[in-house]
Write a protein that holds these residues in place. Structure first.
Motif: not given
Length: 381
Positions: A138-167
């Motif tokens: 996940a650090r390599a994918c999102y370019g964030k070195e502070d990803i250190c646990c599964p919750a951090d991984v999912l927060r990034e995934q969910v944030a990415s998913a939100r950006r692509h939700l249709p109104d």
């Protein structure tokens, strides 16, 4: 919209050395019956499709045949993600030739989590499929070195998913995680490689989703809220799951985003059972059984070749312990597995035993650092 939510098939798995191929055939047939009977718009498989990253060819063939049969019906879309037991690359390749309008297959991480959009009479439904990933990837994918646990991984995934939700779309999230407050089983592998790391994820990570289809934990249950649910595994994979009712979850998503869930029970080909008693009593059973059996003998003295004699009636007896020994074999196995998941404590106990005093804080920090280096090397390879 109607969803059939399943997870944790673990195709290719054995039970104490006994093949579960026929058992898997039986439950997959029941999934197909549920699809035919209830007509879901989408089938969700929330990770751990296979039991290991390199599954046997029989498991791959079993899954491919299943998907081909479901796809031939043309009425049910398929959404699946890689779990922590799966090879992300292998699962990702399954989506190369899939119909992008009727399926979403997610293996490796993607910085842009685009959903599958389906529609019913009430409008669009967006399904975001978030595959399992360790922190290092996940650090390599999102370019964030502070990803250190599964919750951090999912927060990034969910944030990415939100950006692509249709109104105005209702939102379904598929994930493979250990949500806080849920109940575990012995067969579940830890979701973090960090020594002493926290593998649980707060349910608040999924705020805004109308239904969260989870995989990883083998017991069907809600986690944090009624709309955040584990379907559980279709089969029991350990004697700690004896008597558990396995099921898949039928979800009806209303126009306002509210959900109604119904459990559809699996009927296993063979049950998981523990037999307890004197050997002579067990051998006097009226009939044989193909169930998967753990035997606990209450005899005060060792018996002659007990397992061979028991297997004449119970050919799938896989475990034997004497009650007088205090700790049955399955509990000793669990203790051993737990120790391997806490290597720093194993090392500390060994040092204490070898030199007669406990390690100090400086030595403990050195152990933690070296174990962390080993984890990084393993991930890189």
């Amino acid at each position: 919209m109607r969803i059939l939510h399943t997870s944790d098939w673990h195709l290719g798995r054995q039970f104490h050395g006994v093949s579960l191929d026929e058992d898997h055939d039986a439950v997959l047939a029941q999934v197909e019956v549920a699809i035919a009977d209830h007509g879901p718009d989408v089938l969700i498989i929330a990770g751990d499709i296979f039991d290991r990253a390199t599954p046997p060819q029989t498991a791959l063939r079993r899954f491919n045949d299943f998907v081909r049969r479901v796809g031939a019906g043309g009425q049910t879309a398929i959404v699946l993600i890689a779990g922590n037991h799966d090879s992300a690359a292998q699962v990702g390749m399954m989506g190369v030739l899939a119909d992008a309008d009727r399926s979403l297959v997610r293996g490796p991480l993607d910085a842009e989590e685009r959903p599958l959009i389906l529609s019913d009479e009430h409008g669009p439904v967006a399904i975001s499929a978030l595959p399992f990933s360790f922190e290092f990837a996940a650090r390599a994918c999102y370019g964030k070195e502070d990803i250190c646990c599964p919750a951090d991984v999912l927060r990034e995934q969910v944030a990415s998913a939100r950006r692509h939700l249709p109104d105005g779309a209702r939102w379904i999230v598929v994930a493979h995680a250990f949500v806080e407050g849920a109940s575990t089983s012995d067969g579940e592998r830890p979701l973090t490689r960090a020594v002493g790391g926290i593998e649980t994820v707060p349910s608040s990570v999924f705020d805004g989703a109308h239904y969260v289809a989870l995989g990883h934990l083998h017991r069907p249950q809600a986690a944090g809220a009624d709309h955040i649910r584990y379907a559980g595994s279709p089969l029991a994979f350990g004697f700690d799951e004896e008597g558990h009712r396995k099921s898949m979850t039928l979800v009806d998503l209303a126009a306002d985003g509210s959900v109604t869930t119904t459990d559809i029970a699996f009927e296993p080909l063979r049950r998981i059972r523990t037999l307890r008693g004197r050997l002579a009593e067990l051998l006097a059973a009226p009939e044989a059984s193909d169930d998967l059996i753990s035997v606990v003998l209450t005899d005060e003295t060792p018996q002659i070749d007990p397992m061979k004699r028991i297997r004449r009636l119970y050919p799938n007896a896989v475990q034997l312990a004497y009650e007088r020994n205090g700790v049955p074999g399955e509990e000793r196995l669990r203790e051993g597995r737990a120790a391997l998941e806490r290597p720093q404590e194993v090392i500390a106990d060994f040092v204490n035993f070898a030199r007669g005093r406990k390690i100090d804080e400086g030595e403990r920090a050195l152990v933690e650092a070296r174990l962390g280096d080993l984890i990084v090397v393993e991930d890189d390879t």
